[in-house]
Design a protein around this motif. Structure first.
Motif, PDB file in Angstrom:
ATOM      1  N   PRO A 201       1.150  11.281   0.063  1.00 14.84           N
ATOM      2  CA  PRO A 201       1.265  10.111  -0.820  1.00 14.84           C
ATOM      3  C   PRO A 201       2.463   9.218  -0.547  1.00 14.84           C
ATOM      4  O   PRO A 201       2.442   8.030  -0.868  1.00 14.84           O
ATOM      5  CB  PRO A 201       1.349  10.738  -2.218  1.00 14.84           C
ATOM      6  N   ASP A 202       3.509   9.803   0.061  1.00 17.92           N
ATOM      7  CA  ASP A 202       4.706   9.014   0.359  1.00 17.92           C
ATOM      8  C   ASP A 202       4.804   8.633   1.833  1.00 17.92           C
ATOM      9  O   ASP A 202       5.837   8.168   2.303  1.00 17.92           O
ATOM     10  CB  ASP A 202       5.966   9.780  -0.058  1.00 17.92           C
ATOM     11  N   GLY A 203       3.711   8.820   2.577  1.00 14.55           N
ATOM     12  CA  GLY A 203       3.716   8.547   4.010  1.00 14.55           C
ATOM     13  C   GLY A 203       3.286   7.130   4.337  1.00 14.55           C
ATOM     14  O   GLY A 203       2.764   6.392   3.501  1.00 14.55           O
ATOM     15  N   PRO A 204       3.473   6.721   5.597  1.00 12.18           N
ATOM     16  CA  PRO A 204       3.145   5.347   6.007  1.00 12.18           C
ATOM     17  C   PRO A 204       1.655   5.037   5.986  1.00 12.18           C
ATOM     18  O   PRO A 204       1.263   3.888   5.748  1.00 12.18           O
ATOM     19  CB  PRO A 204       3.721   5.258   7.419  1.00 12.18           C
ATOM     20  N   THR A 205       0.798   6.042   6.256  1.00 15.44           N
ATOM     21  CA  THR A 205      -0.638   5.775   6.231  1.00 15.44           C
ATOM     22  C   THR A 205      -1.082   5.390   4.835  1.00 15.44           C
ATOM     23  O   THR A 205      -1.765   4.374   4.628  1.00 15.44           O
ATOM     24  CB  THR A 205      -1.427   7.003   6.727  1.00 15.44           C
ATOM     25  N   GLN A 206      -0.682   6.184   3.839  1.00 11.01           N
ATOM     26  CA  GLN A 206      -1.058   5.864   2.465  1.00 11.01           C
ATOM     27  C   GLN A 206      -0.410   4.565   2.001  1.00 11.01           C
ATOM     28  O   GLN A 206      -0.996   3.802   1.214  1.00 11.01           O
ATOM     29  CB  GLN A 206      -0.677   7.008   1.527  1.00 11.01           C
ATOM     30  N   GLN A 207       0.776   4.293   2.516  1.00 12.09           N
ATOM     31  CA  GLN A 207       1.466   3.045   2.173  1.00 12.09           C
ATOM     32  C   GLN A 207       0.614   1.842   2.554  1.00 12.09           C
ATOM     33  O   GLN A 207       0.440   0.899   1.765  1.00 12.09           O
ATOM     34  CB  GLN A 207       2.826   2.999   2.878  1.00 12.09           C
ATOM     35  N   LEU A 208       0.060   1.867   3.760  1.00  9.79           N
ATOM     36  CA  LEU A 208      -0.788   0.765   4.203  1.00  9.79           C
ATOM     37  C   LEU A 208      -2.110   0.751   3.449  1.00  9.79           C
ATOM     38  O   LEU A 208      -2.605  -0.317   3.054  1.00  9.79           O
ATOM     39  CB  LEU A 208      -1.039   0.859   5.707  1.00  9.79           C
ATOM     40  N   LEU A 209      -2.697   1.939   3.231  1.00 13.12           N
ATOM     41  CA  LEU A 209      -3.959   1.996   2.497  1.00 13.12           C
ATOM     42  C   LEU A 209      -3.796   1.417   1.092  1.00 13.12           C
ATOM     43  O   LEU A 209      -4.700   0.744   0.576  1.00 13.12           O
ATOM     44  CB  LEU A 209      -4.465   3.445   2.436  1.00 13.12           C
ATOM     45  N   ASN A 210      -2.647   1.676   0.468  1.00 14.30           N
ATOM     46  CA  ASN A 210      -2.397   1.102  -0.859  1.00 14.30           C
ATOM     47  C   ASN A 210      -2.435  -0.421  -0.812  1.00 14.30           C
ATOM     48  O   ASN A 210      -2.989  -1.073  -1.705  1.00 14.30           O
ATOM     49  CB  ASN A 210      -1.040   1.572  -1.392  1.00 14.30           C
ATOM     50  N   LEU A 211      -1.834  -0.987   0.241  1.00 12.71           N
ATOM     51  CA  LEU A 211      -1.831  -2.446   0.381  1.00 12.71           C
ATOM     52  C   LEU A 211      -3.243  -2.993   0.584  1.00 12.71           C
ATOM     53  O   LEU A 211      -3.538  -4.140   0.237  1.00 12.71           O
ATOM     54  CB  LEU A 211      -0.934  -2.861   1.557  1.00 12.71           C
ATOM     55  N   LEU A 212      -4.116  -2.157   1.164  1.00  8.76           N
ATOM     56  CA  LEU A 212      -5.496  -2.567   1.400  1.00  8.76           C
ATOM     57  C   LEU A 212      -6.402  -2.263   0.201  1.00  8.76           C
ATOM     58  O   LEU A 212      -7.588  -2.587   0.225  1.00  8.76           O
ATOM     59  CB  LEU A 212      -6.053  -1.860   2.640  1.00  8.76           C
ATOM     60  N   GLY A 213      -5.833  -1.608  -0.821  1.00  8.91           N
ATOM     61  CA  GLY A 213      -6.625  -1.233  -1.987  1.00  8.91           C
ATOM     62  C   GLY A 213      -7.554  -0.072  -1.721  1.00  8.91           C
ATOM     63  O   GLY A 213      -8.598   0.063  -2.381  1.00  8.91           O
TER      64      GLY A 213
END
Length: 309
Positions: A201-213
């Motif tokens: 949840p605190d990683g870069p992959t999820q970070q980008l996915l969050n931005l993509l919704g």
């Protein structure tokens, strides 16, 4: 916002220089690929008027991605690994090479050289109290003949969605085994039912996915490498029906032909035959291997993997 500030001729001259296209001692393929990638990126910066701050945020994101060793995870999450499968499918169709079990993504969590057994094995170390799973199936060729001596390399997550080696709380090679099929092409394994997992949840992959919704979850699944002399190496995985993310896999790996239906088993005679302590869940899945057209098709593609030199 779409803008065009840089003169096209100026940009083309610049791309020729940075890609080494004006040199004669470089690799022509690399020259062309780098020129294309950088050119597309420059056009994207122009089209969306990307600011200097946004650009350097992206550069730092790439550094973060590497530090967390999530580059392969992001490749799956952006559908790039699935795209490679689609291209391979299309190439096989054009060549008339049909009839095998569909491929799907390998993912980033394989570990080479798992313990090797003949016919039947136990995959779990007994520390996880998850539900017992009896996994089995038959490997056949496109003529429906069993393939004996095939190596079924299988790995999956525990009940928390974690994989051994990457999860230091698990024993070495927990839930990872290689099984040599018997004379009937069959493989059998006692294990535990896996759970799906989510991106850190605190990683870069999820970070980008969050931005993509988007979410970063996968359904419960089991990975396979299957190989035998004379046959194409198969990289695939089966998803377990009933999972809420079955058709909403962030890695786009679900395929209709690769869904297994878990069955609850309580028959005392079957439990005894399998030498299991009690009721369990059966997961059965057969695979079909295509004949190899070239020798290098018998082995997996070359990519960095844990445990391989």
């Amino acid at each position: 916002m779409s803008t065009t500030i840089i003169n096209k001729e100026t940009l083309e001259t610049f791309l020729e220089l940075i890609s080494g296209g004006d040199k004669h001692d470089g690799n022509n393929r690399y020259n062309a690929i780098v020129r294309k990638i950088v050119g597309d990126l420059c056009q994207t910066i122009e089209q969306f008027d990307v600011s200097d701050e946004e650009f350097w945020q992206a550069v730092n994101y790439i550094n973060f991605l590497g530090e967390k060793k999530e580059t392969a995870l992001l490749a799956a999450g952006l559908g790039l690994e699935h795209f490679l499968d689609l291209r391979s499918d299309a190439k096989e169709k054009l060549a008339g090479e049909l009839g095998g079990t569909p491929r799907t993504i390998e993912g980033p969590l394989y570990v080479a050289n798992a313990p090797l057994s003949s016919g039947v094995t136990r995959m779990d170390d007994g520390d996880d109290t998850g539900e017992i799973m009896w996994l089995h199936g038959v490997i056949r060729d496109t003529e429906s003949q069993p393939v004996s001596g095939a190596v079924v390399d299988v790995w999956h997550a525990n009940t928390l969605g974690n994989y051994s080696f990457f999860d230091q709380s698990q024993s070495a090679f927990n839930l990872r085994r290689r099984i040599i099929t018997d004379e009937d092409g069959a493989y059998y394994a006692r294990s535990i039912l896996p759970s799906g997992y989510g991106c850190p949840p605190d990683g870069p992959t999820q970070q980008l996915l969050n931005l993509l919704g988007r979410h970063g979850n996968r359904p419960a699944h089991i990975h396979f490498f299957i190989s035998a002399p004379g046959y194409k190496h198969l990289t695939t995985q089966i998803n377990l029906s009933g999972d809420k993310y079955l058709w909403d896999d962030f890695a786009f790996a679900t395929r209709e032909e690769l869904i297994a239906d878990p069955i609850k088993i309580s028959d005392p005679s079957l439990i005894k035959q399998r030498e299991l302590p009690g009721n369990h869940t059966e997961v059965s899945f057969d695979f079909v291997l295509q004949p190899a057209q070239k020798h290098n098709e018998e082995t997996p593609i070359k990519r960095p993997r844990v445990g391989e030199e």
